[in-house]
Design a protein around this motif. Structure first.
Motif, PDB file in Angstrom:
ATOM      1  N   ASP A  55       0.826  -1.206   0.000  1.00 38.66           N
ATOM      2  CA  ASP A  55       0.000   0.000   0.000  1.00 38.66           C
ATOM      3  C   ASP A  55       0.863   1.259   0.000  1.00 38.66           C
ATOM      4  OD1 ASP A  55      -2.814  -1.029   0.319  1.00 38.66           O
ATOM      5  OD2 ASP A  55      -1.853  -2.013   2.026  1.00 38.66           O
ATOM      6  N   VAL A  56       1.991   1.200   0.704  1.00 34.63           N
ATOM      7  CA  VAL A  56       2.885   2.355   0.809  1.00 34.63           C
ATOM      8  C   VAL A  56       4.332   1.868   0.761  1.00 34.63           C
ATOM      9  CG1 VAL A  56       3.606   4.341   2.192  1.00 34.63           C
ATOM     10  CG2 VAL A  56       1.210   3.597   2.261  1.00 34.63           C
ATOM     11  N   LEU A  57       5.124   2.560  -0.040  1.00 37.93           N
ATOM     12  CA  LEU A  57       6.569   2.369  -0.054  1.00 37.93           C
ATOM     13  C   LEU A  57       7.187   3.716   0.285  1.00 37.93           C
ATOM     14  CD1 LEU A  57       9.216   0.881  -0.704  1.00 37.93           C
ATOM     15  CD2 LEU A  57       8.826   1.401  -3.121  1.00 37.93           C
ATOM     16  N   VAL A  58       7.972   3.769   1.365  1.00 43.14           N
ATOM     17  CA  VAL A  58       8.552   5.031   1.824  1.00 43.14           C
ATOM     18  C   VAL A  58      10.025   4.811   2.114  1.00 43.14           C
ATOM     19  CG1 VAL A  58       7.783   4.542   4.207  1.00 43.14           C
ATOM     20  CG2 VAL A  58       8.426   6.877   3.555  1.00 43.14           C
ATOM     21  N   SER A  59      10.858   5.799   1.771  1.00 40.86           N
ATOM     22  CA  SER A  59      12.290   5.613   1.979  1.00 40.86           C
ATOM     23  C   SER A  59      13.027   6.940   2.006  1.00 40.86           C
ATOM     24  CB  SER A  59      12.879   4.739   0.865  1.00 40.86           C
ATOM     25  OG  SER A  59      14.262   4.494   1.085  1.00 40.86           O
ATOM     26  N   ASN A  60      14.069   6.967   2.835  1.00 39.46           N
ATOM     27  CA  ASN A  60      15.069   8.040   2.784  1.00 39.46           C
ATOM     28  C   ASN A  60      16.387   7.369   2.383  1.00 39.46           C
ATOM     29  OD1 ASN A  60      16.720  10.258   3.082  1.00 39.46           O
ATOM     30  ND2 ASN A  60      16.802  10.130   5.302  1.00 39.46           N
ATOM     31  N   PRO A  61      16.603   7.190   1.076  1.00 40.51           N
ATOM     32  CA  PRO A  61      17.776   6.449   0.617  1.00 40.51           C
ATOM     33  C   PRO A  61      18.993   7.360   0.488  1.00 40.51           C
ATOM     34  CG  PRO A  61      16.500   7.131  -1.265  1.00 40.51           C
ATOM     35  CD  PRO A  61      15.761   7.647  -0.033  1.00 40.51           C
ATOM     36  N   PRO A  62      20.175   6.805   0.223  1.00 41.00           N
ATOM     37  CA  PRO A  62      21.310   7.650  -0.144  1.00 41.00           C
ATOM     38  C   PRO A  62      21.012   8.356  -1.466  1.00 41.00           C
ATOM     39  CG  PRO A  62      21.827   5.320  -0.461  1.00 41.00           C
ATOM     40  CD  PRO A  62      20.513   5.374   0.234  1.00 41.00           C
ATOM     41  N   TYR A  63      21.212   9.679  -1.507  1.00 37.08           N
ATOM     42  CA  TYR A  63      20.849  10.394  -2.740  1.00 37.08           C
ATOM     43  C   TYR A  63      21.820  11.519  -3.129  1.00 37.08           C
ATOM     44  CZ  TYR A  63      18.460  13.464   0.710  1.00 37.08           C
ATOM     45  OH  TYR A  63      18.141  14.276   1.772  1.00 37.08           O
ATOM     46  N   LEU A  64      22.960  11.579  -2.489  1.00 37.06           N
ATOM     47  CA  LEU A  64      23.917  12.636  -2.831  1.00 37.06           C
ATOM     48  C   LEU A  64      24.961  12.122  -3.812  1.00 37.06           C
ATOM     49  CD1 LEU A  64      24.492  14.173   0.710  1.00 37.06           C
ATOM     50  CD2 LEU A  64      23.011  15.031  -1.127  1.00 37.06           C
ATOM     51  N   PRO A  65      25.456  12.991  -4.709  1.00 34.86           N
ATOM     52  CA  PRO A  65      26.520  12.580  -5.625  1.00 34.86           C
ATOM     53  C   PRO A  65      27.860  12.479  -4.912  1.00 34.86           C
ATOM     54  CG  PRO A  65      25.973  14.885  -5.984  1.00 34.86           C
ATOM     55  CD  PRO A  65      24.975  14.357  -4.990  1.00 34.86           C
ATOM     56  N   ALA A  66      28.721  11.610  -5.417  1.00 30.35           N
ATOM     57  CA  ALA A  66      30.031  11.414  -4.804  1.00 30.35           C
ATOM     58  C   ALA A  66      30.827  12.708  -4.763  1.00 30.35           C
ATOM     59  CB  ALA A  66      30.790  10.332  -5.563  1.00 30.35           C
ATOM     60  N   ALA A  67      30.627  13.590  -5.726  1.00 33.61           N
ATOM     61  CA  ALA A  67      31.390  14.837  -5.801  1.00 33.61           C
ATOM     62  C   ALA A  67      31.084  15.801  -4.663  1.00 33.61           C
ATOM     63  CB  ALA A  67      31.134  15.523  -7.141  1.00 33.61           C
ATOM     64  N   ASP A  68      30.001  15.542  -3.920  1.00 33.68           N
ATOM     65  CA  ASP A  68      29.628  16.440  -2.813  1.00 33.68           C
ATOM     66  C   ASP A  68      30.476  16.242  -1.565  1.00 33.68           C
ATOM     67  OD1 ASP A  68      27.650  17.665  -4.239  1.00 33.68           O
ATOM     68  OD2 ASP A  68      25.988  17.006  -2.976  1.00 33.68           O
ATOM     69  N   ARG A  69      31.252  15.181  -1.494  1.00 37.23           N
ATOM     70  CA  ARG A  69      31.931  14.824  -0.248  1.00 37.23           C
ATOM     71  C   ARG A  69      32.735  15.981   0.344  1.00 37.23           C
ATOM     72  NH1 ARG A  69      32.869   9.794  -3.033  1.00 37.23           N
ATOM     73  NH2 ARG A  69      31.776   8.066  -2.006  1.00 37.23           N
ATOM     74  N   ASP A  70      33.426  16.731  -0.487  1.00 35.46           N
ATOM     75  CA  ASP A  70      34.306  17.792   0.020  1.00 35.46           C
ATOM     76  C   ASP A  70      33.539  18.981   0.597  1.00 35.46           C
ATOM     77  OD1 ASP A  70      36.460  16.286  -0.732  1.00 35.46           O
ATOM     78  OD2 ASP A  70      36.768  17.318  -2.640  1.00 35.46           O
ATOM     79  N   ARG A  71      32.223  19.010   0.442  1.00 37.28           N
ATOM     80  CA  ARG A  71      31.420  20.146   0.894  1.00 37.28           C
ATOM     81  C   ARG A  71      30.719  19.890   2.227  1.00 37.28           C
ATOM     82  NH1 ARG A  71      28.134  20.741  -4.829  1.00 37.28           N
ATOM     83  NH2 ARG A  71      29.965  20.753  -6.190  1.00 37.28           N
ATOM     84  N   TRP A  72      30.826  18.686   2.744  1.00 35.37           N
ATOM     85  CA  TRP A  72      30.066  18.337   3.942  1.00 35.37           C
ATOM     86  C   TRP A  72      30.709  18.895   5.199  1.00 35.37           C
ATOM     87  CZ3 TRP A  72      29.895  12.490   2.392  1.00 35.37           C
ATOM     88  CH2 TRP A  72      29.011  12.335   1.306  1.00 35.37           C
ATOM     89  N   GLU A  73      29.855  19.273   6.159  1.00 42.67           N
ATOM     90  CA  GLU A  73      30.327  19.673   7.475  1.00 42.67           C
ATOM     91  C   GLU A  73      30.940  18.461   8.189  1.00 42.67           C
ATOM     92  OE1 GLU A  73      30.356  22.662   8.930  1.00 42.67           O
ATOM     93  OE2 GLU A  73      29.474  23.633   7.166  1.00 42.67           O
ATOM     94  N   PRO A  74      31.817  18.698   9.177  1.00 46.88           N
ATOM     95  CA  PRO A  74      32.456  17.568   9.863  1.00 46.88           C
ATOM     96  C   PRO A  74      31.468  16.591  10.487  1.00 46.88           C
ATOM     97  CG  PRO A  74      33.572  19.612  10.404  1.00 46.88           C
ATOM     98  CD  PRO A  74      32.356  19.989   9.618  1.00 46.88           C
ATOM     99  N   GLU A  75      30.342  17.113  10.992  1.00 43.09           N
ATOM    100  CA  GLU A  75      29.346  16.226  11.599  1.00 43.09           C
ATOM    101  C   GLU A  75      28.868  15.165  10.604  1.00 43.09           C
ATOM    102  OE1 GLU A  75      29.061  20.046  13.966  1.00 43.09           O
ATOM    103  OE2 GLU A  75      29.412  19.484  11.880  1.00 43.09           O
ATOM    104  N   VAL A  76      28.811  15.534   9.326  1.00 45.91           N
ATOM    105  CA  VAL A  76      28.374  14.604   8.285  1.00 45.91           C
ATOM    106  C   VAL A  76      29.557  13.801   7.750  1.00 45.91           C
ATOM    107  CG1 VAL A  76      27.304  14.417   6.006  1.00 45.91           C
ATOM    108  CG2 VAL A  76      26.447  16.100   7.655  1.00 45.91           C
ATOM    109  N   ALA A  77      30.594  14.503   7.326  1.00 44.09           N
ATOM    110  CA  ALA A  77      31.724  13.850   6.658  1.00 44.09           C
ATOM    111  C   ALA A  77      32.430  12.836   7.544  1.00 44.09           C
ATOM    112  CB  ALA A  77      32.713  14.904   6.174  1.00 44.09           C
ATOM    113  N   ASP A  78      32.532  13.145   8.840  1.00 40.55           N
ATOM    114  CA  ASP A  78      33.306  12.295   9.744  1.00 40.55           C
ATOM    115  C   ASP A  78      32.472  11.268  10.501  1.00 40.55           C
ATOM    116  OD1 ASP A  78      35.465  13.831   8.958  1.00 40.55           O
ATOM    117  OD2 ASP A  78      35.434  15.102  10.749  1.00 40.55           O
ATOM    118  N   HIS A  79      31.152  11.366  10.399  1.00 39.70           N
ATOM    119  CA  HIS A  79      30.333  10.502  11.262  1.00 39.70           C
ATOM    120  C   HIS A  79      29.204   9.774  10.547  1.00 39.70           C
ATOM    121  CE1 HIS A  79      32.377  11.795  14.924  1.00 39.70           C
ATOM    122  NE2 HIS A  79      32.404  12.998  14.393  1.00 39.70           N
TER     123      HIS A  79
END
Length: 286
Positions: free
Chosen positions: A186-210
């Motif tokens: 009846d329902v399919l819901v998801s928060n999947p991985p959706y960022l491009p690999a090239a974004d890695r250098d732009r992430w804050e430490p809370e995201v990039a390191d954890h």
């Protein structure tokens, strides 16, 4: 959140601000109140505990990991290193699924990429008649989601839940689901991985390191897993069933086009509270 020691909060906030923490005042209140809850005060052993927690946050460890918990809709969930931390904007995605399921009799809901189990457990507690099957490819996420399920069942994390209402399975997207559910969701819901690999250098430490890379990056383009989920939705949803998938706010039109290519209908984009395109929403062809 009730602040009990304003002077101590101000001291902690100053230390966090000096370390570049984006929300020092808010984080300081959470840390002080957490220590008061755990230790009774910020003096003596409580002071030592607070100092250690502040040091971790000043080093840009996410607040949720420092506290060991986060809040998502009606639930208090455990967080653990190596498992994606649910964000407030995902509550909107969960809400779309919950609103849909609430209008159905004994709905069947699937949630791939469950992480902590936040969406699946929220659907289950807010739609008591729902059957929810959640999956994740990462064994650490499966273990944590099952732990959070156990806490909900024990009455430690939020509203009550029926013992057989939620199943958490290890595997890729919908592959672990029983084949007899094909064409019946009846329902399919998801928060999947959706960022491009090239974004890695732009992430804050809370995201990039954890946050684990596998929960963030959908592939070189970023849209690979979203596209797979929309294609699977056309196969696994019942006629008229709903799919809602969180997306990169920059890729709304790409998501809309992917849903149409998959044969889904009534395709719309769901905004978050800032107006950003937060999810794609569509239905199985009738």
């Amino acid at each position: 959140m009730v602040t009990t020691d304003r002077g101590r909060v101000a001291e902690v906030a100053a230390r966090l601000a000096a370390a570049g923490v984006p929300t020092p005042a808010v984080d300081a209140r959470w840390l002080v109140d957490h220590v008061v809850e755990v230790a009774g005060s910020c003096d003596g052993c409580g002071g030592a505990l607070l100092d250690g927690l502040v040091a971790r946050r000043a080093a840009r460890e996410p607040l949720q990991l420092v506290l060991g918990r986060t809040w998502f809709r009606e639930l208090e969930l455990r967080c653990a290193p190596g498992v994606f931390i649910p964000r407030p904007e995902t509550e909107i995605v969960a809400g779309v699924a919950i609103d849909e399921a609430s209008g159905l009799d004994a709905p069947i809901v699937a949630e791939p990429c469950t992480g902590t189990g936040a969406i699946a457990l929220s659907v289950a507690v807010e739609v008591p008649g729902a059957r929810v099957v959640a999956t994740d490819l990462d064994p650490a996420a499966v273990d944590l989601a099952r732990d959070n399920l156990g806490r909900v069942l024990a009455g430690e994390a939020g509203p009550p839940l029926a013992a057989d209402q939620v199943e958490i399975l290890a595997g890729d997207l919908l592959a672990p689901l029983a084949d007899d559910l094909r064409g019946r969701l009846d329902v399919l819901v998801s928060n999947p991985p959706y960022l491009p690999a090239a974004d890695r250098d732009r992430w804050e430490p809370e995201v990039a390191d954890h946050d684990p890379d596998r929960a963030l990056v959908g592939g070189p383009d970023g849209h690979e897993v979203v596209g797979r989920l929309l294609a699977l939705a056309a196969e696994w949803l019942r006629p008229g069933g709903l799919v809602v998938v969180e997306i990169d706010e920059r890729r709304g039109e790409d998501a809309r086009a992917a849903a149409v290519r998959a044969g889904l209908v009534d395709v719309t984009l769901v905004p978050d509270l800032t107006g950003a395109q937060r999810a794609v929403r569509a239905r199985g062809a009738r």
